[in-house]
Design a protein around this motif. Structure first.
Motif, PDB file in Angstrom:
ATOM      1  N   TRP A  31      40.628  38.365  23.871  1.00  0.00           N
ATOM      2  CA  TRP A  31      39.382  38.160  23.146  1.00  0.00           C
ATOM      3  C   TRP A  31      38.229  39.007  23.674  1.00  0.00           C
ATOM      4  CZ3 TRP A  31      38.860  32.120  22.400  1.00  0.00           C
ATOM      5  CH2 TRP A  31      39.831  31.704  21.473  1.00  0.00           C
ATOM      6  N   LEU A  32      38.467  39.845  24.673  1.00  0.00           N
ATOM      7  CA  LEU A  32      37.387  40.638  25.259  1.00  0.00           C
ATOM      8  C   LEU A  32      37.019  41.846  24.421  1.00  0.00           C
ATOM      9  CD1 LEU A  32      38.293  40.591  29.047  1.00  0.00           C
ATOM     10  CD2 LEU A  32      36.532  39.254  27.874  1.00  0.00           C
ATOM     11  N   GLN A  33      37.950  42.362  23.635  1.00  0.00           N
ATOM     12  CA  GLN A  33      37.677  43.588  22.896  1.00  0.00           C
ATOM     13  C   GLN A  33      36.493  43.426  21.949  1.00  0.00           C
ATOM     14  OE1 GLN A  33      39.312  46.444  23.749  1.00  0.00           O
ATOM     15  NE2 GLN A  33      37.619  47.346  22.602  1.00  0.00           N
ATOM     16  N   LEU A  34      36.335  42.242  21.376  1.00  0.00           N
ATOM     17  CA  LEU A  34      35.193  41.985  20.502  1.00  0.00           C
ATOM     18  C   LEU A  34      33.882  42.236  21.232  1.00  0.00           C
ATOM     19  CD1 LEU A  34      34.689  39.036  18.065  1.00  0.00           C
ATOM     20  CD2 LEU A  34      32.965  39.456  19.823  1.00  0.00           C
ATOM     21  N   VAL A  35      33.852  41.895  22.518  1.00  0.00           N
ATOM     22  CA  VAL A  35      32.656  42.115  23.336  1.00  0.00           C
ATOM     23  C   VAL A  35      32.536  43.581  23.719  1.00  0.00           C
ATOM     24  CG1 VAL A  35      31.462  41.451  25.454  1.00  0.00           C
ATOM     25  CG2 VAL A  35      32.820  39.756  24.196  1.00  0.00           C
ATOM     26  N   TYR A  36      33.622  44.171  24.175  1.00  0.00           N
ATOM     27  CA  TYR A  36      33.586  45.564  24.603  1.00  0.00           C
ATOM     28  C   TYR A  36      33.191  46.505  23.472  1.00  0.00           C
ATOM     29  CZ  TYR A  36      35.922  44.049  28.911  1.00  0.00           C
ATOM     30  OH  TYR A  36      36.232  43.440  30.102  1.00  0.00           O
ATOM     31  N   ASP A  37      33.555  46.177  22.256  1.00  0.00           N
ATOM     32  CA  ASP A  37      33.194  47.010  21.108  1.00  0.00           C
ATOM     33  C   ASP A  37      31.679  47.073  20.907  1.00  0.00           C
ATOM     34  OD1 ASP A  37      35.831  47.575  20.555  1.00  0.00           O
ATOM     35  OD2 ASP A  37      36.022  46.084  18.959  1.00  0.00           O
ATOM     36  N   GLN A  38      30.955  46.130  21.495  1.00  0.00           N
ATOM     37  CA  GLN A  38      29.498  46.084  21.326  1.00  0.00           C
ATOM     38  C   GLN A  38      28.735  46.623  22.534  1.00  0.00           C
ATOM     39  OE1 GLN A  38      28.159  42.296  19.336  1.00  0.00           O
ATOM     40  NE2 GLN A  38      30.272  41.687  19.735  1.00  0.00           N
ATOM     41  N   LEU A  39      29.471  47.086  23.546  1.00  0.00           N
ATOM     42  CA  LEU A  39      28.852  47.627  24.752  1.00  0.00           C
ATOM     43  C   LEU A  39      29.106  49.130  24.852  1.00  0.00           C
ATOM     44  CD1 LEU A  39      29.974  44.879  27.300  1.00  0.00           C
ATOM     45  CD2 LEU A  39      27.707  45.117  26.265  1.00  0.00           C
ATOM     46  N   THR A  40      28.240  49.816  25.576  1.00  0.00           N
ATOM     47  CA  THR A  40      28.435  51.245  25.794  1.00  0.00           C
ATOM     48  C   THR A  40      29.700  51.506  26.606  1.00  0.00           C
ATOM     49  OG1 THR A  40      26.040  51.569  25.763  1.00  0.00           O
ATOM     50  CG2 THR A  40      27.367  53.339  26.694  1.00  0.00           C
ATOM     51  N   ALA A  41      29.949  50.673  27.589  1.00  0.00           N
ATOM     52  CA  ALA A  41      31.147  50.787  28.433  1.00  0.00           C
ATOM     53  C   ALA A  41      31.626  49.386  28.770  1.00  0.00           C
ATOM     54  CB  ALA A  41      30.834  51.567  29.700  1.00  0.00           C
ATOM     55  N   PRO A  42      32.926  49.188  28.886  1.00  0.00           N
ATOM     56  CA  PRO A  42      33.430  47.847  29.196  1.00  0.00           C
ATOM     57  C   PRO A  42      33.059  47.423  30.612  1.00  0.00           C
ATOM     58  CG  PRO A  42      35.212  49.444  29.283  1.00  0.00           C
ATOM     59  CD  PRO A  42      34.022  50.166  28.734  1.00  0.00           C
ATOM     60  N   LEU A  43      32.867  46.120  30.791  1.00  0.00           N
ATOM     61  CA  LEU A  43      32.507  45.558  32.088  1.00  0.00           C
ATOM     62  C   LEU A  43      33.677  44.783  32.667  1.00  0.00           C
ATOM     63  CD1 LEU A  43      28.997  44.140  31.066  1.00  0.00           C
ATOM     64  CD2 LEU A  43      29.448  46.243  32.368  1.00  0.00           C
ATOM     65  N   PRO A  44      33.820  44.763  33.996  1.00  0.00           N
ATOM     66  CA  PRO A  44      34.877  43.943  34.593  1.00  0.00           C
ATOM     67  C   PRO A  44      34.704  42.496  34.200  1.00  0.00           C
ATOM     68  CG  PRO A  44      33.292  44.670  36.256  1.00  0.00           C
ATOM     69  CD  PRO A  44      32.979  45.431  35.017  1.00  0.00           C
ATOM     70  N   ALA A  45      35.811  41.758  34.155  1.00  0.00           N
ATOM     71  CA  ALA A  45      35.755  40.386  33.659  1.00  0.00           C
ATOM     72  C   ALA A  45      36.582  39.449  34.512  1.00  0.00           C
ATOM     73  CB  ALA A  45      36.223  40.334  32.211  1.00  0.00           C
ATOM     74  N   ILE A  46      36.025  38.281  34.764  1.00  0.00           N
ATOM     75  CA  ILE A  46      36.777  37.159  35.305  1.00  0.00           C
ATOM     76  C   ILE A  46      37.090  36.284  34.094  1.00  0.00           C
ATOM     77  CG2 ILE A  46      36.774  35.159  36.836  1.00  0.00           C
ATOM     78  CD1 ILE A  46      35.329  38.157  38.092  1.00  0.00           C
ATOM     79  N   CYS A  47      38.355  36.185  33.710  1.00  0.00           N
ATOM     80  CA  CYS A  47      38.763  35.515  32.473  1.00  0.00           C
ATOM     81  C   CYS A  47      39.407  34.163  32.752  1.00  0.00           C
ATOM     82  CB  CYS A  47      39.762  36.390  31.711  1.00  0.00           C
ATOM     83  SG  CYS A  47      39.204  38.051  31.374  1.00  0.00           S
ATOM     84  N   ALA A  48      39.632  33.415  31.669  1.00  0.00           N
ATOM     85  CA  ALA A  48      40.376  32.146  31.735  1.00  0.00           C
ATOM     86  C   ALA A  48      39.805  31.216  32.801  1.00  0.00           C
ATOM     87  CB  ALA A  48      41.862  32.405  31.981  1.00  0.00           C
ATOM     88  N   ASN A  49      38.460  31.149  32.839  1.00  0.00           N
ATOM     89  CA  ASN A  49      37.766  30.263  33.784  1.00  0.00           C
ATOM     90  C   ASN A  49      38.115  30.548  35.239  1.00  0.00           C
ATOM     91  OD1 ASN A  49      36.316  28.874  31.809  1.00  0.00           O
ATOM     92  ND2 ASN A  49      37.927  27.355  31.513  1.00  0.00           N
ATOM     93  N   GLY A  50      38.297  31.813  35.564  1.00  0.00           N
ATOM     94  CA  GLY A  50      38.529  32.203  36.955  1.00  0.00           C
ATOM     95  C   GLY A  50      39.962  32.490  37.312  1.00  0.00           C
ATOM     96  N   ALA A  51      40.890  32.255  36.388  1.00  0.00           N
ATOM     97  CA  ALA A  51      42.309  32.440  36.707  1.00  0.00           C
ATOM     98  C   ALA A  51      42.741  33.890  36.682  1.00  0.00           C
ATOM     99  CB  ALA A  51      43.174  31.633  35.742  1.00  0.00           C
ATOM    100  N   VAL A  52      41.983  34.756  35.987  1.00  0.00           N
ATOM    101  CA  VAL A  52      42.363  36.159  35.830  1.00  0.00           C
ATOM    102  C   VAL A  52      41.173  37.050  36.144  1.00  0.00           C
ATOM    103  CG1 VAL A  52      43.150  37.931  34.209  1.00  0.00           C
ATOM    104  CG2 VAL A  52      44.081  35.614  34.061  1.00  0.00           C
ATOM    105  N   VAL A  53      41.366  38.027  37.018  1.00  0.00           N
ATOM    106  CA  VAL A  53      40.355  39.047  37.292  1.00  0.00           C
ATOM    107  C   VAL A  53      40.859  40.349  36.687  1.00  0.00           C
ATOM    108  CG1 VAL A  53      39.022  40.259  39.051  1.00  0.00           C
ATOM    109  CG2 VAL A  53      39.702  37.867  39.420  1.00  0.00           C
ATOM    110  N   TYR A  54      40.053  40.926  35.791  1.00  0.00           N
ATOM    111  CA  TYR A  54      40.532  42.004  34.917  1.00  0.00           C
ATOM    112  C   TYR A  54      39.661  43.252  35.033  1.00  0.00           C
ATOM    113  CZ  TYR A  54      41.651  44.356  30.476  1.00  0.00           C
ATOM    114  OH  TYR A  54      42.008  45.270  29.500  1.00  0.00           O
ATOM    115  N   ASP A  55      40.311  44.407  35.177  1.00  0.00           N
ATOM    116  CA  ASP A  55      39.647  45.705  35.158  1.00  0.00           C
ATOM    117  C   ASP A  55      39.921  46.354  33.805  1.00  0.00           C
ATOM    118  OD1 ASP A  55      38.786  48.311  35.384  1.00  0.00           O
ATOM    119  OD2 ASP A  55      39.749  48.699  37.305  1.00  0.00           O
TER     120      ASP A  55
END
Length: 272
Positions: free
Chosen positions: A52-76
Motif C-alpha cells: 500500500w506504500l506506492q500510493l504514497v510514493y506516487d505523490q512524493l518527489t522521492a520515496p521515503l524509508p518506511a516502518i510498515c505493519a506497525n513496526g514489524a517490517v523495516v523497508y528501504d
C-alpha cells in the motif's frame, strides 16, 4: 533557549500525513522534500503493508524509508529491500487464533505475509481496499491461516464493534502472547508479535543510523501511534487524533486536512 532541531522526523501516514481523500497536499510534499534535501531524514511509520506504500510514493518527489505493519517490517524503497522483519511464527498464529475464536466466536481473520507484500484471508473476512489484486487470496481451510509466518494478523468481528472496546477484549485474551492495537474506527484489530510496535521498529532504525530517541520528532493520530509517540523525544498529535493520542502528545498541530504536519515542520525548520 530554543530546543535543537530534530535529527529525524517520523510520521504516521493515514489520518496524519494524508488528507481524508488519501492524498498528500503539494504543501506537505514540498515541505518533506525540503527537509530531506537539507539532510534531516524523514521516515514513514505506518500500519500499512508494503503493497500500500506506492500510493504514497506516487505523490512524493522521492520515496521515503518506511516502518510498515506497525513496526514489524523495516523497508528501504530505493532498493525494494526489507531490512528487518519481526513476524508471528506459525505456531503462535495458531494459538492466537484459537484464543480469539474462543473469546469472540464470530471473529474472522486475515494475515499479512511475505513481509506484507501479500495477504490471505478467511472467506467471510470483509475486504475494504485491494480485494481485486493478485496479492490477495482467500484461504481454503483454517489451517492455511497459520501455514507461514505473518507480520500481522487482522481480526474483525461481525456487526458494529466499538474499536476501543474490541481491542481491549482482544488484548485481554492475548495478554503476554501478542500485541493488539487499532488504527481506524472500523472495528479492525491489528495483532503483532509480542514487543513489536511502531516504537520498536523505529528504535531499531534509529539505532542503525546512530540517532537517539531524544532527537526524534514524531507525528501520529491513532492508538497504534502511542508507543512511537511515547518513545520519541518530541511527540506531536494532529488535531483530529484519537483521545488516547491527544492525552500523551507533547503538542498538538492542525488537523490532517489542514496540513498539520507541514505547518509544524515549517516552524521547526524555518530556514530549510
Amino acid at each position: 533557549m530554543a530546543s535543537p532541531p530534530p535529527r529525524l522526523v517520523a510520521t504516521d501516514i493515514d489520518g496524519t500525513l494524508l488528507g481524508d481523500e488519501r492524498t498528500i497536499s503539494p504543501r506537505t510534499a514540498a515541505t518533506l522534500e525540503r527537509i530531506t534535501a537539507a539532510g534531516t531524514p524523514v521516515v514513514l511509520v505506518t500500519g500499512r503493508p508494503i503493497r500500500w506504500l506506492q500510493l504514497v510514493y506516487d505523490q512524493l518527489t522521492a520515496p521515503l524509508p518506511a516502518i510498515c505493519a506497525n513496526g514489524a517490517v523495516v523497508y528501504d524503497p530505493v532498493t525494494d529491500e526489507v531490512l528487518r522483519a519481526d513476524p508471528l511464527a506459525p505456531e503462535l498464529l495458531a494459538e492466537v487464533a484459537r484464543r480469539l475464536r474462543a473469546e469472540v466466536p464470530d471473529v474472522s481473520f486475515a494475515v499479512e505475509i511475505v513481509d506484507s507484500r501479500q495477504m490471505r484471508h478467511e472467506a467471510h473476512y470483509p475486504l475494504r481496499w485491494d480485494a481485486d489484486t493478485d496479492a490477495i487470496r482467500a484461504i481454503e481451510s483454517p489451517e492455511e491461516l497459520a501455514a507461514v509466518p505473518a507480520v500481522k494478523l487482522l481480526a474483525r468481528a461481525d456487526g458494529e464493534q466499538d474499536p476501543d472496546v474490541f481491542v481491549r477484549t482482544v488484548a485481554g485474551a492475548l495478554a503476554g502472547l501478542a500485541e493488539a492495537t487499532h488504527s481506524s474506527y472500523s472495528g479492525l484489530v491489528e495483532i503483532s508479535a509480542a514487543g513489536v510496535t511502531k516504537a520498536a521498529g523505529l528504535a531499531w532504525y534509529c539505532a542503525r543510523h546512530g540517532i537517539d530517541e531524544r532527537d526524534v520528532l514524531a507525528f501520529g493520530d491513532m492508538p497504534n501511534d502511542v508507543p512511537m509517540l511515547t518513545w520519541a523525544g518530541r511527540a506531536v498529535a494532529v488535531a483530529n487524533a484519537h483521545p488516547a493520542v491527544l492525552e500523551i502528545a507533547d503538542e498538538v498541530t492542525a488537523a490532517n486536512t489542514e496540513d498539520g504536519v507541514a505547518a509544524y515542520l515549517e516552524k521547526v525548520f524555518p530556514s530549510v
